[in-house]
Design an enzyme around this catalytic site. Structure first.
Site, PDB file in Angstrom:
ATOM      1  N   ARG A 125       0.883  -1.174   0.000  1.00 34.25           N
ATOM      2  CA  ARG A 125       0.000   0.000   0.000  1.00 34.25           C
ATOM      3  C   ARG A 125       0.915   1.216   0.000  1.00 34.25           C
ATOM      4  O   ARG A 125       1.645   1.453   0.970  1.00 34.25           O
ATOM      5  CB  ARG A 125      -0.910  -0.011   1.225  1.00 34.25           C
ATOM      6  CG  ARG A 125      -1.923   1.147   1.296  1.00 34.25           C
ATOM      7  CD  ARG A 125      -2.788   0.964   2.525  1.00 34.25           C
ATOM      8  NE  ARG A 125      -3.697   2.074   2.742  1.00 34.25           N
ATOM      9  CZ  ARG A 125      -4.968   2.124   2.333  1.00 34.25           C
ATOM     10  NH1 ARG A 125      -5.457   1.113   1.638  1.00 34.25           N
ATOM     11  NH2 ARG A 125      -5.723   3.160   2.596  1.00 34.25           N
ATOM     12  N   HIS A 133      -7.094   1.207  -7.092  1.00 31.23           N
ATOM     13  CA  HIS A 133      -7.423   0.489  -5.856  1.00 31.23           C
ATOM     14  C   HIS A 133      -8.235  -0.757  -6.229  1.00 31.23           C
ATOM     15  O   HIS A 133      -9.407  -0.879  -5.886  1.00 31.23           O
ATOM     16  CB  HIS A 133      -8.227   1.414  -4.942  1.00 31.23           C
ATOM     17  CG  HIS A 133      -8.250   1.001  -3.501  1.00 31.23           C
ATOM     18  ND1 HIS A 133      -7.654  -0.150  -3.039  1.00 31.23           N
ATOM     19  CD2 HIS A 133      -8.817   1.594  -2.406  1.00 31.23           C
ATOM     20  CE1 HIS A 133      -7.834  -0.242  -1.728  1.00 31.23           C
ATOM     21  NE2 HIS A 133      -8.535   0.796  -1.328  1.00 31.23           N
ATOM     22  N   GLN A 172     -10.337  -2.972  -3.607  1.00 27.85           N
ATOM     23  CA  GLN A 172     -11.564  -2.322  -3.168  1.00 27.85           C
ATOM     24  C   GLN A 172     -12.693  -2.567  -4.154  1.00 27.85           C
ATOM     25  O   GLN A 172     -13.840  -2.834  -3.768  1.00 27.85           O
ATOM     26  CB  GLN A 172     -11.334  -0.814  -3.026  1.00 27.85           C
ATOM     27  CG  GLN A 172     -12.589  -0.019  -2.659  1.00 27.85           C
ATOM     28  CD  GLN A 172     -13.116  -0.355  -1.287  1.00 27.85           C
ATOM     29  OE1 GLN A 172     -12.386  -0.274  -0.301  1.00 27.85           O
ATOM     30  NE2 GLN A 172     -14.390  -0.743  -1.192  1.00 27.85           N
ATOM     31  N   CYS A 224     -16.040   3.692   0.014  1.00 29.77           N
ATOM     32  CA  CYS A 224     -14.975   2.785   0.455  1.00 29.77           C
ATOM     33  C   CYS A 224     -14.503   3.069   1.874  1.00 29.77           C
ATOM     34  O   CYS A 224     -13.778   2.249   2.453  1.00 29.77           O
ATOM     35  CB  CYS A 224     -13.811   2.819  -0.530  1.00 29.77           C
ATOM     36  SG  CYS A 224     -12.913   4.383  -0.585  1.00 29.77           S
TER      37      CYS A 224
END
Length: 318
Positions: free
Chosen positions: A117, A144, A147, A274
């Site tokens: 990350r 992302h 997600q 998210c």
């Protein structure tokens, strides 16, 4: 027993959704639904019956703060029978200038997969070039993807097949939107993007989505984007470390997801975010806590989505 060189051949990096493709993403979602159903009412730490990643170790490398990504990957590996090792940039040699390339090569000798990350997509690309184990994108400034696997899982779980679905996005053209756009081209749904001038998503992702057959609509009118939408999506306006916060908030004010906006969507529409959310900025409390909000299903589904991403990366799915 695999040799180091044989293991390299098995590695599947998951840096963007396109690394997996349409069939693999569909397989991930189906597997996630099955595994979630199979462990209903189980303790969170109980291992799945098949324990497919028993003996495997996942390194979680964080250069940016995290709650859902950290916890979901940790629990995902536990449920699959594996274990995790957490590395913070500030408390590892990464924080003292060790190269990404060297870190990748060292970790490849010590763990079975790496999740990174970070703030710069180029870093995860370099990690993947030098790692001989799977590398998974836990978030970069570009995309992302983990997600969005969870988001697609949540939408399907709430009775909305993806082909032809109308997604509507409000606010910043950021990394989450980039991955939604990539997913749209792969999974054949459409996206309407309502964003203020100057905050549009990267044109590369719009082109990629349209090439895949998705209809992408750009507008500066939030009401236009919301009209008859199946899924309403937003994200925090101000990302970690952004310096133009006040100017950006002003530009975003008319793109808040509130009750008036939700009323323009289809009656059975759902709201996604998210997290973390800033109530009163990108979303009103009425919507966030309302009956159309599925944000906590979405957050939980990070675990189930991560499990399927991990299995795909190890060559055990799709």
């Amino acid at each position: 027993m695999n040799t180091h060189s044989e293991y390299r051949l098995e590695s599947r990096h998951f840096l963007d959704l396109g690394d997996a493709g349409t069939d693999a993403i569909a397989a991930m979602i189906a597997d996630a639904l099955d595994r979630k159903a199979a462990r209903a009412d189980w303790p969170k730490g109980k291992v799945d019956k098949d324990a497919p990643l028993a003996g495997r170790v996942l390194a979680l490398v964080f250069e940016k703060n995290s709650t859902r990504t950290r916890v979901s990957f940790d629990i995902a590996m536990r449920q699959l029978g594996g274990t995790v090792l957490i590395l913070e940039a500030g408390s590892s040699q990464l924080g003292r200038g060790e190269s990404i390339a060297d870190t990748a090569r060292v970790l490849s000798r010590m763990v079975d997969a790496i999740m990174l990350r970070t703030d710069n997509h180029a870093k995860i690309e370099e990690m993947a070039r030098h790692a001989s184990v799977p590398v998974i994108n836990g978030l970069t400034d570009r995309s992302h993807p983990c997600q969005i696997v969870a988001d697609l899982l949540t939408v399907i779980e709430h009775g909305k097949p993806l082909p032809g679905l109308e997604f509507a996005w409000f606010g910043d053209g950021n990394n989450v939107l980039h991955s939604i756009l990539e997913a749209a081209g792969l999974m054949k749904f459409n996206v309407r993007i309502a964003t203020p001038k100057g905050y549009e998503p990267d044109s590369e992702f719009i082109a990629l989505s349209r090439e895949g057959g998705a209809t992408i609509t750009m507008t500066n009118d939030a009401d236009e984007a919301a009209n008859c939408a199946d899924v309403i999506v937003t994200d925090t306006w101000i990302s970690m470390g952004q310096e133009d916060a006040d100017a950006k908030r002003t530009a975003m004010e008319s793109f808040q997801v509130n009750a008036n906006l939700m009323a323009k969507a289809k009656p059975g529409s759902v709201f996604l975010h998210c997290l973390p959310a800033h109530i009163g900025e990108e979303v009103s409390e009425e919507v966030f806590e309302g009956p159309q909000s599925v944000v906590f299903d979405e957050a939980e589904n990070r675990i189930h989505a991560q499990k399927s991403v991990l299995l795909w990366s190890f060559g055990l799915l799709g």
